[in-house]
Motif scaffolding. Sequence first.
Motif, short mmCIF file in Angstrom:
data_model
loop_
_atom_site.label_atom_id
_atom_site.label_comp_id
_atom_site.label_asym_id
_atom_site.label_seq_id
_atom_site.Cartn_x
_atom_site.Cartn_y
_atom_site.Cartn_z
N UNK A 97 8.44 7.74 4.12
CA UNK A 97 7.17 8.40 4.41
C UNK A 97 6.56 7.89 5.71
N UNK A 98 6.62 6.58 5.92
CA UNK A 98 6.12 6.01 7.17
C UNK A 98 6.96 6.47 8.34
N UNK A 99 8.27 6.55 8.15
CA UNK A 99 9.17 7.01 9.21
C UNK A 99 8.82 8.43 9.65
N UNK A 100 8.61 9.31 8.69
CA UNK A 100 8.25 10.69 9.01
C UNK A 100 6.93 10.74 9.75
N UNK A 101 5.97 9.93 9.30
CA UNK A 101 4.65 9.90 9.94
C UNK A 101 4.74 9.40 11.37
N UNK A 102 5.48 8.31 11.58
CA UNK A 102 5.63 7.75 12.93
C UNK A 102 6.33 8.75 13.85
N UNK A 103 7.37 9.40 13.33
CA UNK A 103 8.11 10.38 14.12
C UNK A 103 7.21 11.55 14.52
N UNK A 104 6.42 12.03 13.56
CA UNK A 104 5.52 13.15 13.84
C UNK A 104 4.45 12.75 14.86
N UNK A 105 3.91 11.55 14.72
CA UNK A 105 2.91 11.08 15.68
C UNK A 105 3.52 10.94 17.07
N UNK A 106 4.79 10.56 17.13
CA UNK A 106 5.47 10.46 18.42
C UNK A 106 5.61 11.82 19.09
N UNK A 107 5.91 12.84 18.29
CA UNK A 107 6.02 14.20 18.83
C UNK A 107 4.67 14.68 19.35
N UNK A 108 3.61 14.37 18.61
CA UNK A 108 2.26 14.76 19.04
C UNK A 108 1.89 14.04 20.34
N UNK A 140 0.81 -1.21 0.00
CA UNK A 140 0.00 0.00 0.00
C UNK A 140 0.85 1.27 0.00
N UNK A 141 1.82 1.34 0.90
CA UNK A 141 2.63 2.56 1.01
C UNK A 141 3.60 2.69 -0.15
N UNK A 142 4.09 1.56 -0.64
CA UNK A 142 4.97 1.59 -1.81
C UNK A 142 4.23 2.13 -3.03
N UNK A 143 2.98 1.73 -3.18
CA UNK A 143 2.16 2.23 -4.30
C UNK A 143 1.94 3.73 -4.15
N UNK A 144 1.66 4.18 -2.92
CA UNK A 144 1.45 5.61 -2.69
C UNK A 144 2.72 6.41 -2.97
N UNK A 145 3.88 5.74 -2.83
CA UNK A 145 5.16 6.41 -3.08
C UNK A 145 5.63 6.21 -4.52
N UNK A 146 4.72 5.89 -5.40
CA UNK A 146 5.06 5.74 -6.82
C UNK A 146 5.82 4.49 -7.14
N UNK A 147 5.66 3.47 -6.31
CA UNK A 147 6.31 2.19 -6.57
C UNK A 147 7.70 2.08 -5.96
N UNK A 148 8.12 3.08 -5.19
CA UNK A 148 9.45 3.08 -4.58
C UNK A 148 9.32 2.71 -3.10
N UNK A 149 9.78 1.49 -2.76
CA UNK A 149 9.65 0.99 -1.39
C UNK A 149 10.42 1.85 -0.39
N UNK A 150 11.60 2.34 -0.81
CA UNK A 150 12.42 3.15 0.09
C UNK A 150 11.72 4.45 0.44
N UNK A 151 11.11 5.09 -0.56
CA UNK A 151 10.38 6.32 -0.30
C UNK A 151 9.16 6.05 0.58
#
Length: 201
Positions: A53-64, A38-49
Amino acid sequence: MDSLVDFSQPTIYFAVAAIIFNPTFWNTAARAEYHNKTLTKLAGGNALYGCYGLAITIFALGLIRDALYERALRQQPSNDLLLSFVSQGLAAVLVASGNILVLSSMWALGITGTYLGDYFGILMDDMVTGFPFNVTDAPMYYGSAMSFLGTALWYGKPAGILLTALVFVVYKIALTFEDPFTAEIYAKREREQKGLPKKQI
């Protein structure tokens, strides 16, 4: 109990919601990625991206979550017993030790190792067995819980101890889902390398 924890304050429930939501979210998102990309598809087929993206989201949720925890503590009563010299010293040790466990874990694993890259097919060459994983098998979770407890003691807030207990329970539940799943991902790679039959997880 009301003199120790003020349950009339809505901020404590916001903190509870964030504490429960965060690991639920990242486990759900990671499973969706593993099974459906799912997330790879949202990132245009790039698993690393997708992983970034998930890393940034998890980090932001942690700050909140941390901000909600801190706000909840500010509106809770303090207890003099938790403001003693011994308690304050223990608080400093817990926060320092917890941060060491978390930061050294992130250093050892890197971004993709820390933020569920294995669910994206980004596997590490070998299991990390050095510090802090030779101290505990889940240094990020236990280190985080230690920091929560240390913060509660530093400000003398019984409510913080209660919320820390919730953090610990939620993390333990998350580990019962994450550990066997992650172990099977690596076991699957090993079977494939040996040409053995695949096993669905």
